[in-house]
Design a protein around this motif. Sequence first.
Motif, PDB file in Angstrom:
ATOM      1  N   GLY A  54     -35.990  29.956  38.232  1.00  0.00           N
ATOM      2  CA  GLY A  54     -37.320  30.538  38.336  1.00  0.00           C
ATOM      3  C   GLY A  54     -37.307  32.051  38.206  1.00  0.00           C
ATOM      4  O   GLY A  54     -38.152  32.637  37.515  1.00  0.00           O
ATOM      5  N   LEU A  55     -36.343  32.698  38.839  1.00  0.00           N
ATOM      6  CA  LEU A  55     -36.250  34.155  38.753  1.00  0.00           C
ATOM      7  C   LEU A  55     -36.008  34.609  37.322  1.00  0.00           C
ATOM      8  O   LEU A  55     -36.584  35.598  36.857  1.00  0.00           O
ATOM      9  N   VAL A  56     -35.129  33.904  36.635  1.00  0.00           N
ATOM     10  CA  VAL A  56     -34.856  34.244  35.232  1.00  0.00           C
ATOM     11  C   VAL A  56     -36.136  34.146  34.408  1.00  0.00           C
ATOM     12  O   VAL A  56     -36.460  35.045  33.618  1.00  0.00           O
ATOM     13  N   ASP A  57     -36.884  33.078  34.609  1.00  0.00           N
ATOM     14  CA  ASP A  57     -38.115  32.894  33.839  1.00  0.00           C
ATOM     15  C   ASP A  57     -39.141  33.978  34.156  1.00  0.00           C
ATOM     16  O   ASP A  57     -39.818  34.478  33.256  1.00  0.00           O
ATOM     17  N   VAL A  58     -39.263  34.346  35.430  1.00  0.00           N
ATOM     18  CA  VAL A  58     -40.201  35.412  35.794  1.00  0.00           C
ATOM     19  C   VAL A  58     -39.782  36.721  35.137  1.00  0.00           C
ATOM     20  O   VAL A  58     -40.619  37.445  34.577  1.00  0.00           O
ATOM     21  N   ARG A  59     -38.507  37.026  35.176  1.00  0.00           N
ATOM     22  CA  ARG A  59     -38.030  38.268  34.565  1.00  0.00           C
ATOM     23  C   ARG A  59     -38.222  38.272  33.055  1.00  0.00           C
ATOM     24  O   ARG A  59     -38.361  39.331  32.450  1.00  0.00           O
ATOM     25  N   ARG A  60     -38.248  37.099  32.461  1.00  0.00           N
ATOM     26  CA  ARG A  60     -38.462  36.996  31.008  1.00  0.00           C
ATOM     27  C   ARG A  60     -39.938  36.786  30.677  1.00  0.00           C
ATOM     28  O   ARG A  60     -40.286  36.429  29.565  1.00  0.00           O
ATOM     29  N   GLN A  61     -40.800  37.040  31.677  1.00  0.00           N
ATOM     30  CA  GLN A  61     -42.254  36.953  31.497  1.00  0.00           C
ATOM     31  C   GLN A  61     -42.706  35.548  31.124  1.00  0.00           C
ATOM     32  O   GLN A  61     -43.681  35.364  30.392  1.00  0.00           O
ATOM     33  N   GLN A  62     -42.019  34.547  31.628  1.00  0.00           N
ATOM     34  CA  GLN A  62     -42.377  33.153  31.365  1.00  0.00           C
ATOM     35  C   GLN A  62     -42.765  32.481  32.681  1.00  0.00           C
ATOM     36  O   GLN A  62     -42.092  31.576  33.186  1.00  0.00           O
ATOM     37  N   CYS A  63     -43.879  32.948  33.243  1.00  0.00           N
ATOM     38  CA  CYS A  63     -44.255  32.548  34.603  1.00  0.00           C
ATOM     39  C   CYS A  63     -44.651  31.081  34.706  1.00  0.00           C
ATOM     40  O   CYS A  63     -44.330  30.418  35.701  1.00  0.00           O
ATOM     41  N   ALA A  64     -45.364  30.572  33.723  1.00  0.00           N
ATOM     42  CA  ALA A  64     -45.736  29.153  33.784  1.00  0.00           C
ATOM     43  C   ALA A  64     -44.494  28.271  33.783  1.00  0.00           C
ATOM     44  O   ALA A  64     -44.450  27.236  34.458  1.00  0.00           O
ATOM     45  N   LEU A  67     -42.767  28.382  37.389  1.00  0.00           N
ATOM     46  CA  LEU A  67     -43.460  27.851  38.557  1.00  0.00           C
ATOM     47  C   LEU A  67     -42.860  26.558  39.111  1.00  0.00           C
ATOM     48  O   LEU A  67     -42.591  26.476  40.323  1.00  0.00           O
ATOM     49  N   PRO A  68     -42.616  25.529  38.297  1.00  0.00           N
ATOM     50  CA  PRO A  68     -42.074  24.283  38.889  1.00  0.00           C
ATOM     51  C   PRO A  68     -40.696  24.459  39.516  1.00  0.00           C
ATOM     52  O   PRO A  68     -40.372  23.797  40.510  1.00  0.00           O
ATOM     53  N   PHE A  69     -39.892  25.365  38.981  1.00  0.00           N
ATOM     54  CA  PHE A  69     -38.562  25.588  39.556  1.00  0.00           C
ATOM     55  C   PHE A  69     -38.666  26.311  40.893  1.00  0.00           C
ATOM     56  O   PHE A  69     -37.953  25.965  41.854  1.00  0.00           O
ATOM     57  N   GLY A  88     -45.286  34.254  44.872  1.00  0.00           N
ATOM     58  CA  GLY A  88     -46.464  35.116  44.929  1.00  0.00           C
ATOM     59  C   GLY A  88     -46.656  35.897  43.650  1.00  0.00           C
ATOM     60  O   GLY A  88     -47.771  35.992  43.111  1.00  0.00           O
ATOM     61  N   VAL A  89     -45.579  36.478  43.141  1.00  0.00           N
ATOM     62  CA  VAL A  89     -45.640  37.231  41.887  1.00  0.00           C
ATOM     63  C   VAL A  89     -46.060  36.325  40.730  1.00  0.00           C
ATOM     64  O   VAL A  89     -46.895  36.691  39.891  1.00  0.00           O
ATOM     65  N   THR A  90     -45.487  35.120  40.683  1.00  0.00           N
ATOM     66  CA  THR A  90     -45.794  34.184  39.604  1.00  0.00           C
ATOM     67  C   THR A  90     -47.263  33.776  39.622  1.00  0.00           C
ATOM     68  O   THR A  90     -47.947  33.805  38.592  1.00  0.00           O
ATOM     69  N   TYR A  91     -47.767  33.400  40.806  1.00  0.00           N
ATOM     70  CA  TYR A  91     -49.166  33.018  40.909  1.00  0.00           C
ATOM     71  C   TYR A  91     -50.089  34.196  40.569  1.00  0.00           C
ATOM     72  O   TYR A  91     -51.147  34.014  39.958  1.00  0.00           O
ATOM     73  N   LEU A  92     -49.681  35.396  40.956  1.00  0.00           N
ATOM     74  CA  LEU A  92     -50.489  36.576  40.640  1.00  0.00           C
ATOM     75  C   LEU A  92     -50.595  36.764  39.125  1.00  0.00           C
ATOM     76  O   LEU A  92     -51.682  37.015  38.587  1.00  0.00           O
TER      77      LEU A  92
END
Length: 215
Positions: A54-64, A67-69, A88-92
């Motif tokens: 999940g962190l990797v995806d958030v850092r790569r701007q792939q928030c959707a 989310l499941p991870f 919180g960051v992802t939902y935001l």
Amino acid sequence: MVDTTLTHQSGDPRLWRRRADLAFERENLKRARRAYVRTLAAGDSSATVYRRIGLVDVRRQQCARALPFLRQSLRRDSSHTRTTLYLGVTYLRLDSLRRAGTHLQNTIDREARGPITKALEHQGSLKSRQGAVAAAVDAYKTALRLRPERGELYFRLATVYDEHYRDKAPAARYYRRFLQTREAALPELRRYATSRLKALRPILHMQQGPASSNE
């Protein structure tokens, strides 16, 4: 070394996890994600592995995609503040503001109950003993914003104002606030606060002015 061993033991989740962690530490996010996914497939379905994907995806701007991870990581370990923070960051970023607010507040509340508040309290004591009064007040007030229910912080603030400021109104106010908290049950602190309030009454009467602008 890890890559060489994986050619002979490709089903070992520990090796995939090691490869993933090394890539993550080196900020090679694409490689890290692939290795974490292989770690899952090899049988390591821990909260940490889900969180790292999940962190990797958030850092790569792939928030959707993240989310499941992150949600799965939270289901497996609800105590890790990094998970709630990134949720919180992802939902935001996905414009789900209510859910973002819930997870961000949970993160703040958990961190506030941790060592940061105690560190600020000790910092306030240190600065007060060093004569850095304004810094002591700032430390105690910051700690209070994190833990407004912590009664002893009101007591510490009261003593700083009492010892270092000519205007005693803030000191009296914080002594009274302390006496309204659960920690006022501590007999030594309660006696001291009560006696100081009694001693300050004539001083406050003589001052007859607004609270000091130094507060």
